[in-house]
Structure formats: structure tokens, C-alpha cells
Design a protein around this motif. Sequence first.
Motif, PDB file in Angstrom:
ATOM      1  N   GLN A 497     -23.675  21.432  -8.458  1.00 45.95           N
ATOM      2  CA  GLN A 497     -23.439  20.479  -7.379  1.00 45.95           C
ATOM      3  C   GLN A 497     -23.621  21.140  -6.012  1.00 45.95           C
ATOM      4  OE1 GLN A 497     -19.769  18.252  -7.672  1.00 45.95           O
ATOM      5  NE2 GLN A 497     -19.817  17.691  -5.498  1.00 45.95           N
ATOM      6  N   GLY A 498     -23.050  22.329  -5.842  1.00 45.51           N
ATOM      7  CA  GLY A 498     -23.195  23.027  -4.575  1.00 45.51           C
ATOM      8  C   GLY A 498     -24.644  23.364  -4.283  1.00 45.51           C
ATOM      9  N   TYR A 499     -25.353  23.804  -5.307  1.00 46.02           N
ATOM     10  CA  TYR A 499     -26.768  24.154  -5.152  1.00 46.02           C
ATOM     11  C   TYR A 499     -27.599  22.919  -4.801  1.00 46.02           C
ATOM     12  CZ  TYR A 499     -31.508  25.517  -6.613  1.00 46.02           C
ATOM     13  OH  TYR A 499     -32.854  25.737  -6.661  1.00 46.02           O
ATOM     14  N   ALA A 500     -27.365  21.812  -5.506  1.00 48.91           N
ATOM     15  CA  ALA A 500     -28.119  20.586  -5.241  1.00 48.91           C
ATOM     16  C   ALA A 500     -27.877  20.084  -3.823  1.00 48.91           C
ATOM     17  CB  ALA A 500     -27.749  19.512  -6.265  1.00 48.91           C
ATOM     18  N   GLU A 501     -26.619  20.169  -3.376  1.00 47.05           N
ATOM     19  CA  GLU A 501     -26.306  19.738  -2.010  1.00 47.05           C
ATOM     20  C   GLU A 501     -26.988  20.636  -0.985  1.00 47.05           C
ATOM     21  OE1 GLU A 501     -22.082  19.885  -1.924  1.00 47.05           O
ATOM     22  OE2 GLU A 501     -21.804  17.957  -2.971  1.00 47.05           O
ATOM     23  N   ALA A 502     -27.066  21.920  -1.287  1.00 45.70           N
ATOM     24  CA  ALA A 502     -27.705  22.860  -0.354  1.00 45.70           C
ATOM     25  C   ALA A 502     -29.167  22.505  -0.138  1.00 45.70           C
ATOM     26  CB  ALA A 502     -27.577  24.284  -0.883  1.00 45.70           C
ATOM     27  N   LEU A 503     -29.832  22.081  -1.193  1.00 48.63           N
ATOM     28  CA  LEU A 503     -31.258  21.771  -1.094  1.00 48.63           C
ATOM     29  C   LEU A 503     -31.523  20.534  -0.238  1.00 48.63           C
ATOM     30  CD1 LEU A 503     -32.545  22.507  -4.707  1.00 48.63           C
ATOM     31  CD2 LEU A 503     -32.444  24.015  -2.718  1.00 48.63           C
ATOM     32  N   THR A 504     -30.486  19.744   0.033  1.00 52.08           N
ATOM     33  CA  THR A 504     -30.654  18.554   0.881  1.00 52.08           C
ATOM     34  C   THR A 504     -30.379  18.848   2.354  1.00 52.08           C
ATOM     35  OG1 THR A 504     -28.346  17.782   0.687  1.00 52.08           O
ATOM     36  CG2 THR A 504     -29.899  17.129  -1.061  1.00 52.08           C
ATOM     37  N   LEU A 505     -29.939  20.066   2.667  1.00 49.29           N
ATOM     38  CA  LEU A 505     -29.632  20.404   4.053  1.00 49.29           C
ATOM     39  C   LEU A 505     -30.908  20.428   4.891  1.00 49.29           C
ATOM     40  CD1 LEU A 505     -27.094  23.324   3.440  1.00 49.29           C
ATOM     41  CD2 LEU A 505     -26.557  21.007   4.232  1.00 49.29           C
ATOM     42  N   PRO A 506     -30.846  19.964   6.134  1.00 43.31           N
ATOM     43  CA  PRO A 506     -32.038  19.967   6.995  1.00 43.31           C
ATOM     44  C   PRO A 506     -32.671  21.351   7.156  1.00 43.31           C
ATOM     45  CG  PRO A 506     -30.322  18.604   7.958  1.00 43.31           C
ATOM     46  CD  PRO A 506     -29.704  19.300   6.778  1.00 43.31           C
ATOM     47  N   GLU A 507     -31.847  22.392   7.103  1.00 40.00           N
ATOM     48  CA  GLU A 507     -32.401  23.744   7.239  1.00 40.00           C
ATOM     49  C   GLU A 507     -33.314  24.125   6.082  1.00 40.00           C
ATOM     50  OE1 GLU A 507     -28.730  25.713   9.852  1.00 40.00           O
ATOM     51  OE2 GLU A 507     -29.330  26.621   7.961  1.00 40.00           O
ATOM     52  N   LEU A 508     -33.212  23.400   4.980  1.00 41.31           N
ATOM     53  CA  LEU A 508     -34.072  23.657   3.827  1.00 41.31           C
ATOM     54  C   LEU A 508     -35.044  22.512   3.600  1.00 41.31           C
ATOM     55  CD1 LEU A 508     -31.562  25.276   1.312  1.00 41.31           C
ATOM     56  CD2 LEU A 508     -33.453  26.391   2.494  1.00 41.31           C
ATOM     57  N   ALA A 509     -35.438  21.862   4.688  1.00 43.57           N
ATOM     58  CA  ALA A 509     -36.384  20.747   4.580  1.00 43.57           C
ATOM     59  C   ALA A 509     -37.710  21.198   3.983  1.00 43.57           C
ATOM     60  CB  ALA A 509     -36.612  20.112   5.954  1.00 43.57           C
ATOM     61  N   GLY A 510     -38.039  22.469   4.158  1.00 45.82           N
ATOM     62  CA  GLY A 510     -39.275  22.998   3.596  1.00 45.82           C
ATOM     63  C   GLY A 510     -39.157  23.373   2.137  1.00 45.82           C
ATOM     64  N   GLY A 511     -37.979  23.209   1.558  1.00 54.64           N
ATOM     65  CA  GLY A 511     -37.761  23.534   0.158  1.00 54.64           C
ATOM     66  C   GLY A 511     -37.252  24.947  -0.038  1.00 54.64           C
ATOM     67  N   ASP A 512     -36.835  25.224  -1.249  1.00 55.45           N
ATOM     68  CA  ASP A 512     -36.345  26.563  -1.612  1.00 55.45           C
ATOM     69  C   ASP A 512     -37.560  27.454  -1.862  1.00 55.45           C
ATOM     70  OD1 ASP A 512     -34.812  28.707  -2.407  1.00 55.45           O
ATOM     71  OD2 ASP A 512     -34.316  27.892  -4.373  1.00 55.45           O
ATOM     72  N   LYS A 513     -38.239  27.812  -0.773  1.00 54.30           N
ATOM     73  CA  LYS A 513     -39.484  28.567  -0.844  1.00 54.30           C
ATOM     74  C   LYS A 513     -39.429  29.777   0.081  1.00 54.30           C
ATOM     75  CE  LYS A 513     -42.405  24.488  -1.699  1.00 54.30           C
ATOM     76  NZ  LYS A 513     -43.578  23.713  -1.210  1.00 54.30           N
ATOM     77  N   ASN A 514     -40.277  30.743  -0.185  1.00 56.77           N
ATOM     78  CA  ASN A 514     -40.376  31.914   0.678  1.00 56.77           C
ATOM     79  C   ASN A 514     -41.013  31.588   2.030  1.00 56.77           C
ATOM     80  OD1 ASN A 514     -41.307  33.558  -2.314  1.00 56.77           O
ATOM     81  ND2 ASN A 514     -39.318  33.776  -1.321  1.00 56.77           N
ATOM     82  N   SER A 515     -41.671  30.438   2.122  1.00 53.87           N
ATOM     83  CA  SER A 515     -42.323  30.035   3.366  1.00 53.87           C
ATOM     84  C   SER A 515     -41.413  29.217   4.271  1.00 53.87           C
ATOM     85  CB  SER A 515     -43.582  29.221   3.058  1.00 53.87           C
ATOM     86  OG  SER A 515     -43.276  28.104   2.236  1.00 53.87           O
ATOM     87  N   THR A 516     -40.244  28.818   3.790  1.00 52.13           N
ATOM     88  CA  THR A 516     -39.308  28.032   4.598  1.00 52.13           C
ATOM     89  C   THR A 516     -38.562  28.959   5.556  1.00 52.13           C
ATOM     90  OG1 THR A 516     -39.011  26.385   2.855  1.00 52.13           O
ATOM     91  CG2 THR A 516     -37.283  26.535   4.523  1.00 52.13           C
TER      92      THR A 516
END
Length: 523
Positions: A497-516
Motif C-alpha cells: 500500500q505504501g509503495y503503491a501510494e508513493a508511485l502516485t506522488l507528483p514527484e514520481l510522475a515520470g515513473g519509478d525509473k532512473n530517468s525520473t
Amino acid sequence: MKSILYKSCVSLVLGAMVFGCTDDFTELNTNEKMLTLPAIAQDELLLGQVFAQAEYGSMFDSPFYYQYAQNWSSDLYSQYFALSVSYAEADRNDFTDGWSNETWTSFYTECAPHIKAVEDITEENGNVVGNAMVKILKVLAYSRMTDYYGPIIYSQFGNGELSVSYDTQQAMYTDFFEELDIAVAALKANPGGQMFGSNDRLFGGSGAKWLKFANSLRLRLAMHIRYADEAKARAEAEKAIQDGVFTDNSDNAILPLDRIRRHTYGILTGWGEFRMSAAMESVLKGYEDPRAPSYFNPAASGDTDGDGFPYEGLLNGQSVADLSSVINPSEYSNLGPAYQSEVNGGTEGPYEMMSAAEVYFLRAEGALQGWNMGGTVQEMYEAGIRASLQSKSGADDAAITAYVNSSNTPVPYEAGAEALSDIPVAFSADPETQFEQVMTQKWIAIYPNGWEAWADLRRTGYPKLYDRLYSDNPDIGVSEIMRRINYPTLEADTNPQGYAEALTLPELAGGDKNSTKVWWDKR
């Protein structure tokens, strides 16, 4: 690792000094081989030992942890070193899930619990000096982690829940400055305050030294965010200068090591997996830098390219094929004596968390923006060079002055290659050139602090570095910069749940990627 890792069921294992958790809290509290938090709270010596473990934990003081958390990541991304073995993808813009797992797990088991234990105990017991010290250490440790990942578990660590939410990096930086405010106020209100004694391996329990460290750390973090929030950055930077930062090498935040607690580089160099980078050779050779013999050893095979410079660098991003059959590690330079073990003729040098040299370069960068840094850009720039040369070379005053005024520039690392840059050491009249000079000399001075060098590279684009030969990462090209570390998949398994919520944060709009890009990476 279980989700319950994040609960506040932390205990200290006697002898190993490692925190662990268990689902059976009753059994843990009755285990005669365990020391509970109340027991630690009643013993100042034990509390100091936990604090010491937190200090070393913040540096990932274990060969495998250090290798993944720094040597195979930021050390390579900032091109201090190049990988010289074929069985790891790290130097081709890749960072495997297993390495991220080790980095994440080691922090949340070897550092964060110790910090929380000391912070909770000192707060409950009204130990304001000790609480101030551990708050400063907390800011240092967590700032390093968020600079790697972006949003991480911070304010909810130890919340007693199976689901743990992440904080945004912006929120964390706001809290970092508030925590430093609390710590600084406490230390100012208790002049001459002491806590933890010799168990405080950084400053021997001196509240006055921790105060300077807090202010210097504030300046570092202020500069991190200057492209994301310039007004806040300026206010925090000028506050740091007003309250007093590192100005001399005697102020440096140095974590000592010895033959029992060895520098992890002294162990890693024996594994023969990395060597001096081509970027370092271009700069150190071109500048005729007196720090070269301290930073690196001459290549074991000698001066194979015949340029008269015995320190040989390897271009980053070598192919598997070349690393398997063409590249001979003995033709490239290993680490110097300060980072080698005594067995190999080294000195078991300390971990340098922060130095006066870094602070002077931070002040130079601020002065370039017109901020009040207590001196001009040139004064701060030259003071940074001098402080670094004094602490990391055998150069005398005359040689240091000659270096500061030198018109030397970087040179090709080998025949047919290009020089890394065309900037001299001597201070330029052009503002953008000045910026490149400040960041390049800072890169040299803070070596081998890959954590901070990679942060600087991402936020400023300096120093200029060579393109990698190859990239295994579809999101990062050979001429591009790795922007962050991906979360380990264990978080999706143990904290879904914590991980899924983190992926919705605006700071991770580029995704869980090395380019974000992380929040402060705005330039």
C-alpha cells in the motif's frame, strides 16, 4: 525483510550491536541475549554505543552494503571510478533490483532504527544536547537516501503499522531545515554541552562542533534545492553562514577507522572491480594536481601510454566483451594509500562526511548568485582549493599558491581523446566559467564522496564528464545522467500500500525509473 521492520519493536543485539525485529514481541522482550530500549535508556554507555552505530550505519559501513550503495552507483555515475569487471552492469547505467534491495534494507535496518532509538530516548529523558546531535545525524542520513530515491519512508518510520507511507522529497527537505532549527537552538542554549563522549566518533561529544556541522549541513542542503526553491535556498544558506560553518580542516566531520573497523574501500580494492576513471586522469594530469598520489596508486603495469603520468584512467561504460578479454585492470590505477588497508600499505583513512573545503565551494556557489556568503566568489573558490590541498596532499604553501594561479587545463586521458574541459584552475572573469570551475574543483576536493558528487552533477550538470561507451539502460543514454535509483521490488511485496501510494506522488510522475528526476533536480 518483513513489513514489521518499520515498527518500533527495535532491540539491540548485545555484541553485534545490530537492531532487529520479530513478530513475537513478548519473546523478544524476555530474551536474555537482547537489550531492550528501556535498558539502553538507563545506561549512558549503551546509548552512546547505539549512537556510534548510527554514525557508521549512515555511511553504509559494510563492504557489500557500501559496494551497492555507493561504489557501484554514485561513484560510477559521478565518474570517480570506472568498473573493470564484466559481471556487473553498474557502469553501463544500470542498477539492479538486488543492489537497490541491499541499499534500502541496510539503511532501514542498520541506520534508521539506531537513529530513532537514540532520538526517542533522548527526547523522553530531556537530554537536549544528545537529542540535538542525533537530529543532525538523522538529517544527514535521510538526506542522502532521499537524494538517491526521491520520496522515501521518513516521518512514518516506526509507526507500528504494517503499511508505511512515503514522504515527498520536498516535504522532507522542509522538515530537515526545521529539525536543524531545533538542534541549533538547543546547542546554542547549552554552550559547552557534551554528550556521548568518545562514543561520538565524529566529534568526541562536543556540542560546539556539532553546531558547526549542523550549520554546514544546512548550507549543503540549501544549495541542493536552489533550482527548486531559490528563495528558501537563499534564506537557509545565509542563516547557515550567520550561525557559523566549517572554516578550517580541524572542523571537518571525520569518522575514524582502524584495523578493526576498516575503511570499506580498503576491502573493496582487494576485490579488483574498479579503477580510476578517464575523467579523473584528464583532470588530475592536466592540472598537475598534487592530490593524485593520495587519491590513486600508479598503475601496476606502469605508464603504458607513455605520457609520463603513471596514473591511468579507464573510460566508463566498457562493453562486456572488452572487459572480458581486452581490458587488463593492472593497466589502470587503483585507489591510493589513504583508502587502502594497512595490509596493502595503506593508512585505513577515515570516512569524510563533510569538510571545510566543501563548505567553501558551497559558499562560492552561493556568492555567484549574489547571496551573502561572507566573501567573494573568488575568495571562497580559492579557499576551497587551499583547504583541500592542505588536507589531501603534501603540497607546501608555495606549491598551493602556484596551483591556485595555474593556467593548466584538463588534457586528453590518452592519445586521440578529447580533454574533459578547457577550464583552467586560475579564476575566470566569466560567470558561467566560474560556475564550472567551482563545481569541477569541488568534485576533485570531495573525492571520493560519490553521494555528494552525483547530487552536484544532477543538479548543476558539472563537472563535464565523458560519454559512456555503452549503456544497458533504455531510459538513460550514453551521454545522459542517471537521475535516481529505482525502488527495490521488495517494497511492492512487503509494503504494497505504501509503495503503491508513493508511485502516485507528483514527484514520481515520470515513473519509478532512473530517468525520473528527484524534486530538486530542476536545472
